[in-house]
Design an enzyme around this catalytic site. Sequence first.
Site, PDB file in Angstrom:
ATOM      1  N   TYR A  24       0.825  -1.212   0.000  1.00 22.08           N
ATOM      2  CA  TYR A  24       0.000   0.000   0.000  1.00 22.08           C
ATOM      3  C   TYR A  24       0.862   1.267   0.000  1.00 22.08           C
ATOM      4  O   TYR A  24       0.452   2.313  -0.485  1.00 22.08           O
ATOM      5  CB  TYR A  24      -0.862   0.042   1.268  1.00 22.08           C
ATOM      6  CG  TYR A  24      -2.173  -0.702   1.241  1.00 22.08           C
ATOM      7  CD1 TYR A  24      -2.437  -1.702   0.319  1.00 22.08           C
ATOM      8  CD2 TYR A  24      -3.164  -0.388   2.171  1.00 22.08           C
ATOM      9  CE1 TYR A  24      -3.638  -2.384   0.331  1.00 22.08           C
ATOM     10  CE2 TYR A  24      -4.381  -1.068   2.191  1.00 22.08           C
ATOM     11  CZ  TYR A  24      -4.610  -2.062   1.269  1.00 22.08           C
ATOM     12  OH  TYR A  24      -5.804  -2.728   1.293  1.00 22.08           O
ATOM     13  N   ARG A  57      -6.360   4.382   4.637  1.00 25.07           N
ATOM     14  CA  ARG A  57      -5.264   3.514   5.052  1.00 25.07           C
ATOM     15  C   ARG A  57      -4.007   3.697   4.204  1.00 25.07           C
ATOM     16  O   ARG A  57      -2.977   3.087   4.468  1.00 25.07           O
ATOM     17  CB  ARG A  57      -5.701   2.047   4.974  1.00 25.07           C
ATOM     18  CG  ARG A  57      -6.790   1.671   5.949  1.00 25.07           C
ATOM     19  CD  ARG A  57      -7.396   0.327   5.602  1.00 25.07           C
ATOM     20  NE  ARG A  57      -8.184   0.413   4.378  1.00 25.07           N
ATOM     21  CZ  ARG A  57      -8.675  -0.646   3.728  1.00 25.07           C
ATOM     22  NH1 ARG A  57      -8.426  -1.859   4.181  1.00 25.07           N
ATOM     23  NH2 ARG A  57      -9.400  -0.479   2.646  1.00 25.07           N
ATOM     24  N   HIS A  89      -4.824  -0.244  -5.436  1.00 20.42           N
ATOM     25  CA  HIS A  89      -5.922  -0.459  -4.489  1.00 20.42           C
ATOM     26  C   HIS A  89      -6.718   0.839  -4.391  1.00 20.42           C
ATOM     27  O   HIS A  89      -6.160   1.899  -4.124  1.00 20.42           O
ATOM     28  CB  HIS A  89      -5.358  -0.830  -3.117  1.00 20.42           C
ATOM     29  CG  HIS A  89      -6.339  -0.683  -1.997  1.00 20.42           C
ATOM     30  ND1 HIS A  89      -7.078  -1.739  -1.500  1.00 20.42           N
ATOM     31  CD2 HIS A  89      -6.709   0.407  -1.272  1.00 20.42           C
ATOM     32  CE1 HIS A  89      -7.853  -1.302  -0.524  1.00 20.42           C
ATOM     33  NE2 HIS A  89      -7.653   0.000  -0.356  1.00 20.42           N
ATOM     34  N   HIS A 118     -10.788  -3.008  -7.192  1.00 19.17           N
ATOM     35  CA  HIS A 118     -11.869  -2.676  -6.245  1.00 19.17           C
ATOM     36  C   HIS A 118     -12.754  -1.547  -6.787  1.00 19.17           C
ATOM     37  O   HIS A 118     -13.360  -0.807  -6.007  1.00 19.17           O
ATOM     38  CB  HIS A 118     -11.326  -2.253  -4.871  1.00 19.17           C
ATOM     39  CG  HIS A 118     -10.261  -3.120  -4.306  1.00 19.17           C
ATOM     40  ND1 HIS A 118     -10.204  -4.480  -4.520  1.00 19.17           N
ATOM     41  CD2 HIS A 118      -9.180  -2.825  -3.516  1.00 19.17           C
ATOM     42  CE1 HIS A 118      -9.144  -4.985  -3.892  1.00 19.17           C
ATOM     43  NE2 HIS A 118      -8.511  -4.003  -3.283  1.00 19.17           N
ATOM     44  N   ARG A 121     -16.429  -0.956  -5.492  1.00 22.64           N
ATOM     45  CA  ARG A 121     -16.669  -0.899  -4.051  1.00 22.64           C
ATOM     46  C   ARG A 121     -17.748   0.107  -3.670  1.00 22.64           C
ATOM     47  O   ARG A 121     -18.306   0.052  -2.581  1.00 22.64           O
ATOM     48  CB  ARG A 121     -15.374  -0.632  -3.301  1.00 22.64           C
ATOM     49  CG  ARG A 121     -14.805   0.741  -3.424  1.00 22.64           C
ATOM     50  CD  ARG A 121     -13.490   0.829  -2.634  1.00 22.64           C
ATOM     51  NE  ARG A 121     -13.641   0.276  -1.310  1.00 22.64           N
ATOM     52  CZ  ARG A 121     -12.732  -0.519  -0.710  1.00 22.64           C
ATOM     53  NH1 ARG A 121     -11.619  -0.838  -1.332  1.00 22.64           N
ATOM     54  NH2 ARG A 121     -12.939  -0.966   0.509  1.00 22.64           N
ATOM     55  N   ASP A 175      -9.329 -11.283  -4.913  1.00 23.73           N
ATOM     56  CA  ASP A 175      -8.734 -10.850  -3.638  1.00 23.73           C
ATOM     57  C   ASP A 175      -8.665 -12.035  -2.680  1.00 23.73           C
ATOM     58  O   ASP A 175      -8.742 -11.868  -1.462  1.00 23.73           O
ATOM     59  CB  ASP A 175      -9.516  -9.693  -3.012  1.00 23.73           C
ATOM     60  CG  ASP A 175      -8.588  -8.602  -2.463  1.00 23.73           C
ATOM     61  OD1 ASP A 175      -7.384  -8.673  -2.727  1.00 23.73           O
ATOM     62  OD2 ASP A 175      -9.068  -7.697  -1.772  1.00 23.73           O
TER      63      ASP A 175
END
Length: 279
Positions: A24, A57, A89, A118, A121, A175
């Site tokens: 990340y 995050r 991400h 993603h 989402r 995932d």
Amino acid sequence: SELLAAARGLSELGLNALCYTGSYDVPPPTLTGSVRSDIVNIDRIVALGELAISDHRSSQPTFDQVIQLAAQAHVAGMMTGKAGLVHFHLGDGDRGLDMLRRAASETELPKRTFHPTHVNRNPSLWEEAMDLTKLGFTIDITAFPKAAGERGAGEYLAEYIDRGLPMNQLTLSSDGGGCLPTFDGDGVLVKMGIGSSSTLLESIREARALGAPLEKLLTTCTSNAAELFRFHGRGRIEKGNVADLVICSEALEVESTLAEGRFLVRDSSPTVRGVFESS
């Protein structure tokens, strides 16, 4: 180093596992000092990911930081014939896919370098992602486990096809094994789930039940993925290609699986097991 060791271990069992460098964070952790060097010098590392953007995050990277990393991945891909892309991400942040739109207008990097995942989402991000394909980007739907009252990944697949968007610019991933956290409005963890690779076929079954053609659905996790990641000789059933096959029933239940031409599952029973699994 532990990730690379795990990929090698899975390959010893017959799965031909590959991996990303980084995480990340920006700057990303590497083995050899840079993203470009990792991709060039380590056989099983093919790209950078998942680099987090638009997420509380994330390390809150700037546009320039992200582009510099994407440039490293792209050049490494040119040098090696590997994927050389950045797997992004995406969180629920309001900035959404703004960085990728800027990349299209402010840099010379090919659109294939940027692969956001993603994208289903939330509804707003999904609309942005579909528009992004019109600029030439490939987007990735995540086959999240379907929760009560929420749209499943199969519905997003069916909508994409129904809108007539380019099929070669869509991939589907599970995932599998990844953490699936749920946060409240203050970013406090409410619950934690774990992704499963079984959701790939579950999502395809759901989309087919909604009327989407199976031959289009299957490309999202076969030929499209192979072409984007430059997995030559894979992703299609053709003479001379590697026999990576999943054989399913008419109801799309797995009956047999071959990797590198070797049965790992046959007649719905495993033929290869892990070192610590009993027969």
